[in-house]
Scaffold this active site. Structure first.
Site, PDB file in Angstrom:
ATOM      1  N   GLU A 134       0.790  -1.355  -0.145  1.00 50.44           N
ATOM      2  CA  GLU A 134       0.002  -0.090  -0.052  1.00 50.44           C
ATOM      3  C   GLU A 134       0.713   1.216   0.033  1.00 50.44           C
ATOM      4  O   GLU A 134       0.366   2.321  -0.478  1.00 50.44           O
ATOM      5  CB  GLU A 134      -1.009   0.022   1.189  1.00 50.44           C
ATOM      6  CG  GLU A 134      -2.247  -0.514   1.153  1.00 50.44           C
ATOM      7  CD  GLU A 134      -3.113  -0.356   2.176  1.00 50.44           C
ATOM      8  OE1 GLU A 134      -2.880   0.301   3.189  1.00 50.44           O
ATOM      9  OE2 GLU A 134      -4.199  -0.818   1.907  1.00 50.44           O
ATOM     10  N   HIS A 149       8.761 -26.361  -1.743  1.00 47.43           N
ATOM     11  CA  HIS A 149       8.017 -27.369  -2.326  1.00 47.43           C
ATOM     12  C   HIS A 149       6.777 -26.926  -3.278  1.00 47.43           C
ATOM     13  O   HIS A 149       6.015 -27.764  -3.523  1.00 47.43           O
ATOM     14  CB  HIS A 149       7.664 -28.460  -1.271  1.00 47.43           C
ATOM     15  CG  HIS A 149       8.810 -29.030  -0.492  1.00 47.43           C
ATOM     16  ND1 HIS A 149       9.400 -30.374  -0.866  1.00 47.43           N
ATOM     17  CD2 HIS A 149       9.757 -28.525   0.162  1.00 47.43           C
ATOM     18  CE1 HIS A 149      10.257 -30.876  -0.204  1.00 47.43           C
ATOM     19  NE2 HIS A 149      10.572 -29.385   0.334  1.00 47.43           N
ATOM     20  N   LYS A 187     -14.164   0.098  -3.597  1.00 49.96           N
ATOM     21  CA  LYS A 187     -15.392   0.405  -2.623  1.00 49.96           C
ATOM     22  C   LYS A 187     -16.156   1.109  -3.421  1.00 49.96           C
ATOM     23  O   LYS A 187     -17.746   0.780  -2.780  1.00 49.96           O
ATOM     24  CB  LYS A 187     -14.674   1.353  -1.223  1.00 49.96           C
ATOM     25  CG  LYS A 187     -13.690   0.578  -0.551  1.00 49.96           C
ATOM     26  CD  LYS A 187     -13.336   1.429   0.735  1.00 49.96           C
ATOM     27  CE  LYS A 187     -12.166   1.046   1.421  1.00 49.96           C
ATOM     28  NZ  LYS A 187     -11.529   2.117   2.537  1.00 49.96           N
TER      29      LYS A 187
HETATM   30  O1  PA5 Z   1      -3.489   1.321   5.973  1.00 48.28           O
HETATM   31  C1  PA5 Z   1      -4.570   1.619   5.854  1.00 48.28           C
HETATM   32  O2  PA5 Z   1      -4.881   2.611   6.053  1.00 48.28           O
HETATM   33  C2  PA5 Z   1      -5.684   0.450   5.239  1.00 48.28           C
HETATM   34  O3  PA5 Z   1      -5.135  -0.561   4.978  1.00 48.28           O
HETATM   35  C3  PA5 Z   1      -6.870   0.642   6.471  1.00 48.28           C
HETATM   36  O4  PA5 Z   1      -5.957   0.205   7.625  1.00 48.28           O
HETATM   37  C4  PA5 Z   1      -7.850  -0.347   6.183  1.00 48.28           C
HETATM   38  O5  PA5 Z   1      -8.529   0.008   4.909  1.00 48.28           O
HETATM   39  C5  PA5 Z   1      -8.859  -0.185   7.315  1.00 48.28           C
HETATM   40  O6  PA5 Z   1      -9.240   1.003   7.498  1.00 48.28           O
HETATM   41  P1  PA5 Z   1     -10.135   1.452   8.663  1.00 48.28           P
HETATM   42  O7  PA5 Z   1      -9.382   1.172   9.970  1.00 48.28           O
HETATM   43  O8  PA5 Z   1     -10.606   2.841   8.610  1.00 48.28           O
HETATM   44  O9  PA5 Z   1     -11.484   0.573   8.908  1.00 48.28           O
END
Ligand code: PA5
Length: 448
Positions: free
Chosen positions: A288, A309, A423
């Site tokens: 990310e 493996h 989303k």
């Molecule tokens: O790193 C990030 O920001 C995302 O992976 C969030 O942690 C994930 O989308 C969950 O979001 P939230 O904590 O707002 O529910």
């Protein structure tokens, strides 16, 4: 023992001159975290940098008290969250205890992680378990609006309210969310749930050392003081701006050099199955943080020798786009001696008297030589053992390396704009109010 970076198996791919020629670029990338912070992309998300020392001590005490209460009154803790609100806690519990944590004889409170998928089967399984025992819920969402955890929370809140009286149900819900915003925050205020905060300046994937990770980790009986001490140790240790002296910055620099040389995939490898969820945490952190603007190393992972493996063939002889980062531990959590066998029917007596950790080490040495011979550069990160202190060090080391690596790559390591696309489409297809314009277009594309 600090985390050290062993470059022995990189020599034929990156020599000292190439690595240390990165000094100027690294200094510039690091400056974005410190003296040049004002010009850094994502500079409102740098809170993790000082978190190991500069954390909310009052909340830390409340986390310990909440964990003690959960361990006292709950057979099961359901931890609801996704992405950065999920992976760190689970990785820590499996790393320090075991991937079989729930089955260990000493386990006081079993922990199930939900809200990280939309599978009805997964939710139904844990619902059935919770109907027959005492349980509590820790719902974690920084935004407080994420669909997956919100659905799971709705289901488990209902079961708590059906099973216990109102006050008891409220007392069994622990909410970790934003200080001021989001649906979950509003609901918590209204219902009077115990609340813990995800600091504004700490993004989801960098939040494991906040209440996001700390409450479930403490509820598993893990020493969160040791975890924070390890992170604080790393925070003080990996500060030198000299690339020669700083293995954390070396890791960031080497990744970028390999990427520029066409190595587009990093395989994070450990020889301990209890590292599996750490690999998942690593993949989210780096994936990310770096995968944007048409750039980024693809983070993959493996547990060896298991995956030798399955993936081993590809690594050895497939397309030469891979490099490996192997995390090794000087001491296993436990060991096992291989005994002499009178008949020696399996022919293994040549190993008699040797600990299994020795065989695991030889598997690593054999593999790293084979893979580098096959054209796969190997970075080796050496750590002490799989305890809370070392984990704190590793979390911090990898977070800092990720931030520096992202700045070297020229991206903002703290945003994730791409996550929104699916989303929006999902909301439109589910008919969420406000998405009407998109719905018809998407339905047409599905039917075409
Ligand atoms: O790193 C990030 O920001 C995302 O992976 C969030 O942690 C994930 O989308 C969950 O979001 P939230 O904590 O707002 O529910």
């Amino acid at each position: 023992m600090a985390i050290s970076l062993n470059r022995h198996y990189l020599k034929t791919f990156i020599d000292d001159d190439a690595l240390f020629s990165m000094q100027e670029e690294v200094s510039e990338a690091v400056s974005f975290l410190y003296e040049n912070k004002a010009n850094a992309a994502g500079n409102d998300r740098h809170g993790w940098l000082t978190l190991p020392e500069d954390y909310d001590k009052e909340e830390f005490s409340r986390i310990k008290a909440a964990a003690a209460k959960i361990r006292e009154d709950s057979d099961v803790l359901v931890v609801i969250g996704i992405g950065g609100s999920y992976l760190g806690a689970r990785a820590a519990i499996e790393f320090v205890t075991s991937k079989n944590y729930n089955l260990l004889p000493g386990t006081k409170t079993k922990i199930f992680f939900l809200g990280n998928s939309i599978s009805p089967t997964e939710i139904n399984e844990v619902l059935a378990i919770c109907k027959t025992c005492d349980f509590s819920v820790n719902v974690i969402s920084k935004s407080g609006t994420t669909t997956e955890p919100a659905i799971a929370f709705r289901v488990f809140k209902k079961l708590l309210e059906a099973k216990y009286d109102k006050a008891e149900a409220v007392g069994r819900i622990y909410v970790t969310t934003d200080r001021a915003h989001g649906t979950l925050k509003a609901l918590s205020d209204e219902e009077g749930y115990r609340q813990f905060v995800v600091p504004d300046d700490v993004g989801g994937r960098y939040s494991v050392l906040t209440a996001v990770g700390l409450l479930p980790i403490a509820a598993a009986g893990i020493d969160i003081d040791a975890l924070m001490s390890g992170a604080a140790d790393a925070m003080r240790r990996y500060t030198s701006t000299s690339l020669k002296e700083n293995p954390c910055y070396q890791y960031a620099a080497i990744r970028n050099l390999l990427y520029r040389a066409g190595k587009k995939v990093e395989m994070m490898v450990a020889y301990e199955p209890d590292y599996t969820l750490m690999n998942e945490w690593f993949k989210q952190l780096f994936g990310e943080s770096e995968g944007k603007d048409g750039k980024g190393i693809y983070p993959a992972s493996a547990i060896y020798s298991t995956d030798l493996h399955s993936l081993g063939q590809y690594v050895q002889q497939g397309e030469r786009i891979l490099f490996e980062t192997v995390v090794t531990f000087a001491r296993p959590k436990t060991d096992l001696m291989i005994e002499e066998d009178g008949k020696n029917a399996d022919g293994l007596n040549f190993l008699a008297g040797k600990p299994l950790s020795y065989v695991n080490r030889k598997a690593f040495e054999a593999t790293v030589i084979a893979h580098t011979d096959g054209g796969v550069p190997n970075i080796v990160l050496e750590a002490d053992t799989m305890d809370a202190f070392t984990l704190g060090e590793l979390f911090y080391f990898l977070e800092k390396a990720c931030a520096v690596s992202g700045y070297l790559l020229g991206v903002n390591p703290f945003d994730q704009p791409g996550v929104e696309s699916y989303k929006k489409n999902m909301f439109a297809l589910l008919g969420k109010p406000g998405y009407e314009d998109m719905t018809a277009q998407l339905l047409k594309r599905i039917e075409e």
